[in-house]
Every structure is written in structure tokens, then in C-alpha cells.
Design a protein around this motif. Structure first.
Motif, mmCIF file in Angstrom:
data_model
loop_
_atom_site.group_PDB
_atom_site.id
_atom_site.type_symbol
_atom_site.label_atom_id
_atom_site.label_comp_id
_atom_site.label_asym_id
_atom_site.label_seq_id
_atom_site.Cartn_x
_atom_site.Cartn_y
_atom_site.Cartn_z
ATOM 1 N N ILE A 116 1.170 -1.013 0.265
ATOM 2 C CA ILE A 116 0.187 -0.098 -0.131
ATOM 3 C C ILE A 116 1.055 1.195 -0.157
ATOM 4 C CG2 ILE A 116 -1.779 1.390 1.292
ATOM 5 C CD1 ILE A 116 -2.323 -1.767 2.095
ATOM 6 N N ALA A 117 1.765 1.403 1.053
ATOM 7 C CA ALA A 117 2.713 2.484 1.297
ATOM 8 C C ALA A 117 3.552 3.108 -0.155
ATOM 9 C CB ALA A 117 3.724 2.304 1.300
ATOM 10 N N ALA A 118 3.954 1.604 -1.028
ATOM 11 C CA ALA A 118 4.112 1.652 -2.804
ATOM 12 C C ALA A 118 3.468 2.107 -3.612
ATOM 13 C CB ALA A 118 5.333 0.366 -2.649
ATOM 14 N N ASP A 119 2.442 2.250 -3.507
ATOM 15 C CA ASP A 119 1.010 2.758 -3.968
ATOM 16 C C ASP A 119 0.817 3.847 -3.836
ATOM 17 O OD1 ASP A 119 -1.040 2.869 -6.434
ATOM 18 O OD2 ASP A 119 -1.098 0.715 -6.399
ATOM 19 N N SER A 120 1.188 4.963 -4.563
ATOM 20 C CA SER A 120 -0.052 6.426 -4.225
ATOM 21 C C SER A 120 -1.514 6.303 -4.253
ATOM 22 C CB SER A 120 1.656 7.434 -4.307
ATOM 23 O OG SER A 120 1.213 7.856 -5.663
ATOM 24 N N GLU A 123 -2.332 4.277 9.532
ATOM 25 C CA GLU A 123 -2.037 5.887 9.328
ATOM 26 C C GLU A 123 -0.669 6.623 9.215
ATOM 27 O OE1 GLU A 123 -2.729 7.152 12.956
ATOM 28 O OE2 GLU A 123 -3.996 8.499 12.796
ATOM 29 N N LYS A 124 0.294 5.932 9.390
ATOM 30 C CA LYS A 124 1.836 6.464 8.983
ATOM 31 C C LYS A 124 1.747 6.279 7.781
ATOM 32 C CE LYS A 124 3.730 4.216 12.791
ATOM 33 N NZ LYS A 124 4.219 3.099 13.205
ATOM 34 N N ILE A 125 0.888 5.718 6.498
ATOM 35 C CA ILE A 125 1.181 6.566 4.865
ATOM 36 C C ILE A 125 0.635 7.627 4.349
ATOM 37 C CG2 ILE A 125 1.026 4.932 2.796
ATOM 38 C CD1 ILE A 125 0.600 2.527 4.469
ATOM 39 N N PRO A 126 1.427 7.992 4.049
ATOM 40 C CA PRO A 126 1.182 9.213 3.931
ATOM 41 C C PRO A 126 -0.352 9.668 2.871
ATOM 42 C CG PRO A 126 3.411 9.839 3.737
ATOM 43 C CD PRO A 126 3.016 8.744 3.675
#
Ligand SMILES: *Cc1c(COP(=O)(O)O)cnc(C)c1O
Ligand code: SF4
Length: 315
Positions: free
Chosen positions: A127-131, A159-162
Motif C-alpha cells: 500500500i505504501a508503495a502505491d500512491s 495511518e502512517k502512510i501519507p
């Protein structure tokens, strides 16, 4: 709690033969205490009983009914993560549910392979790698059947993933087992979180709602959750405009707006719950004539390969 059909019949003062009940070892009877309390004793046609009682009818092989009706197994590159729709992903946070709904579209889903907590790290990284993803949907099984600490640990990582702006939880626990639903830590978190918070509960009939659900739902609402409901259209449970109208009003009394009314997924063992599309459309027409627009759910079906839930509309 898990029970045998014989025990359930005894509690509810029913005869097992009369109601066509069978023991099912593959997807056993499971009914939480709160839900059991809402079932009317002595009524073999109780709309809540029908949702949990394994029947001889389940052994029927309906035409077109299969084990993976929504094609989830094909869209699953990272275990526990299902990315079918633009901008949002579904994370299978727990393999378990507090209840076993007989019509469940995931009764044959190989949860054990997909929802293990050891997969969470990989899912978070994906998830973090796909904005392009801005919303994470916790689903299951039922994410609220997790221990509260585990649920919060997961939510805090999300929540930490911007680029994530919205957390959505899909859960039947607040309705069927309000006494067991996560509360203190989740509410504290929600009050201070930057995320938009959506809780989609799953209620099919107004008898599922009680003072306990009202109190719990009010607490979620007061801590910042938008409350929505999805139902499944089920023959013999809620397949009439009058029943669905009552459901919409009862939900609204508890601060919840209707979202989706799902046509049944064609999962093996559930064909006796099926309502035809023309029957469903007739019900919708009556509902629209009786309710304000904001209390009318959208009638949809999940079709494998489609980029969204498919609306069922008369042309
Ligand atoms: C239903 C579903 C969603 C959410 O769809 P909405 O129309 O936004 O409610 C997202 N991902 C998957 C895989 C789904 O099945
Ligand atoms: S709570 Fe939802 S996922 Fe669990 S058995 Fe019922 S319908 Fe299926």
C-alpha cells in the motif's frame, strides 16, 4: 458462540426436524449471545434464525452457484490484500467472524492462507508503495473479531502512510455482537486521528438492532466515524419493501444511513436465499415511493472482473 443445531433448537424451543436443520461441520452453526437474544423463541420462520441455521437446502447445487463467485482468488498478488477497484484496497484483517451467516459469499474462501497477521507487513509495504491508493478497507472475515490491540496496531500502521486519507472498516460485529466489539482504544484513537473514518456495518433486518447496538453506534459516531449499512437481499428474511423500509428507519434511528443492498453472491449452498433481479427491482421501486432518497440503499451485485459494484437498474 458455537453450538450444535440440537442445542440451538432446545434454547429456542423448536424441533430440529420441523425446521429442516442439519449439523454442518465445514461451516458450523455459530451465533453470538447478543444475536441469539434477538431471535424470537418458538418461531421457525424468525428472520434472524434463518440467517444462522444450517439447512438441508444448503446441500442443493444451484445452477451457477460456485465456490469463488466474485473472483477474489484471481486478484490476489499479495496475500490478504485485494486490489480490484481504483483508489481503494481491501485488506483481509481477520479470518474469523463472530457469526456464521449461511449466505456468506466467503464461506469457501481460503482465509487461513490469506489473512494471517504475518502477511500484514507485506500488505502495508504494498500500500505504501502505491500512491494511487487513498483508502484502506479492513474486511474479512470480520476485522472487529480481532483482539483490539492487534486491530489498533494495524490501523496505526495504515495511518502512517501519507497518501492514505480514509480508513474504512466493514464489520458485522457491532450489530451481531455489540458487547464484544472493540471500544475503548478504537474510540480514543478515532477522536484524534487525521484520517476520515467510515464504518460500514452489516444489518439485514430491524430485529438485529437493540439498545446495545444503539449505544455502541452512538459512541462510534461521536468519535468521528461515518456510519453506513450494507444488507444482503435474502429470500424469507428481508425480501419485501415493508421489511426494508422498517430497516432503513430503524438504522437511521441509530445514526446509520443505508449504503448498499446486495444481490446475493452465487455461492454454493446459498441458492435458497436467492431473489430474482426482477423481484429485487420491484421491491426497489416500492422503496423509492415510500422513503426519502437518503434512506434508499443502492441495489448492486458484485461481478467478477468489473471495476466497481455493478448497479442493478431498470432501463
Ligand atoms: C466492495 C469492494 C470495495 C469497496 O467498494 P465501494 O463501492 O467503494 O464500497 C473495494 N474493494 C473490493 C475488493 C471490494 O470487493
Ligand atoms: S459476518 Fe460477513 S463475512 Fe462473516 S459470515 Fe457473516 S456475511 Fe460472512
Amino acid at each position: 458462540m458455537s453450538k450444535s443445531v440440537t442445542e440451538l433448537c432446545k434454547i429456542l424451543n423448536l424441533s430440529k426436524d420441523e425446521i429442516d436443520g442439519v449439523e454442518d461441520s465445514a461451516f458450523p452453526l455459530k451465533v453470538p449471545a447478543d444475536f441469539l437474544q434477538q431471535i424470537q423463541p418458538g418461531n421457525g420462520n424468525d428472520p434472524l434464525l434463518k440467517q444462522v441455521l444450517p439447512l438441508k437446502d444448503e446441500l442443493k447445487q444451484g445452477t451457477g452457484f460456485s465456490q469463488d463467485p466474485v473472483g477474489d482468488l484471481l486478484k490476489n498478488p499479495t496475500p490478504s490484500l485485494i486490489h480490484k477497484y481504483q483508489g481503494r484496497v481491501l485488506l483481509i484483517a481477520s479470518p474469523k467472524c463472530d457469526i456464521h451467516c449461511r449466505y456468506c459469499f466467503r464461506r469457501h474462501f481460503p482465509y487461513q492462507e490469506h489473512s494471517n497477521q504475518r502477511h500484514w507487513q507485506k500488505a502495508i509495504e504494498t500500500i505504501a508503495a502505491d500512491s494511487s491508493i487513498h483508502e484502506v478497507i479492513l474486511s474479512g472475515g470480520d476485522p472487529m473479531s480481532l483482539a483490539e490491540n492487534a486491530l489498533l496496531a494495524l490501523i496505526e500502521q495504515i495511518e502512517k502512510i501519507p497518501h492514505i486519507t480514509t480508513l474504512r472498516i466493514h464489520s458485522r460485529t457491532p450489530i451481531v455482537a455489540p458487547s464484544k466489539a472493540p471500544k475503548t482504544r478504537l474510540l480514543t484513537w478515532a477522536k484524534q486521528s487525521r484520517l476520515n473514518k467510515v464504518l460500514v456495518v452489516h444489518c439485514n433486518h430491524k430485529n438485529e438492532l437493540s439498545d446495545k447496538t444503539a449505544e455502541l453506534l452512538t459512541q462510534y459516531r461521536n468519535s468521528g466515524f461515518h456510519l453506513l449499512n450494507q444488507s444482503v437481499l435474502l429470500k424469507g428474511v428481508n425480501d419485501s419493501a415493508a421489511t426494508l423500509q422498517e430497516l432503513s428507519h430503524a438504522l437511521f434511528e441509530q445514526g446509520v444511513l443505508p449504503y448498499y443492498l446486495h444481490q446475493l453472491d452465487k455461492v454454493q449452498g446459498a441458492s435458497h436465499f436467492e431473489v430474482s433481479d426482477s423481484g429485487a427491482l420491484q421491491i426497489m421501486q416500492q422503496l423509492r415511493a415510500q422513503l426519502p432518497g437518503y434512506l434508499v440503499p443502492k441495489l448492486v451485485r458484485e461481478v467478477a472482473g468489473e471495476a466497481n459494484k455493478t448497479p442493478i437498474i431498470d432501463l
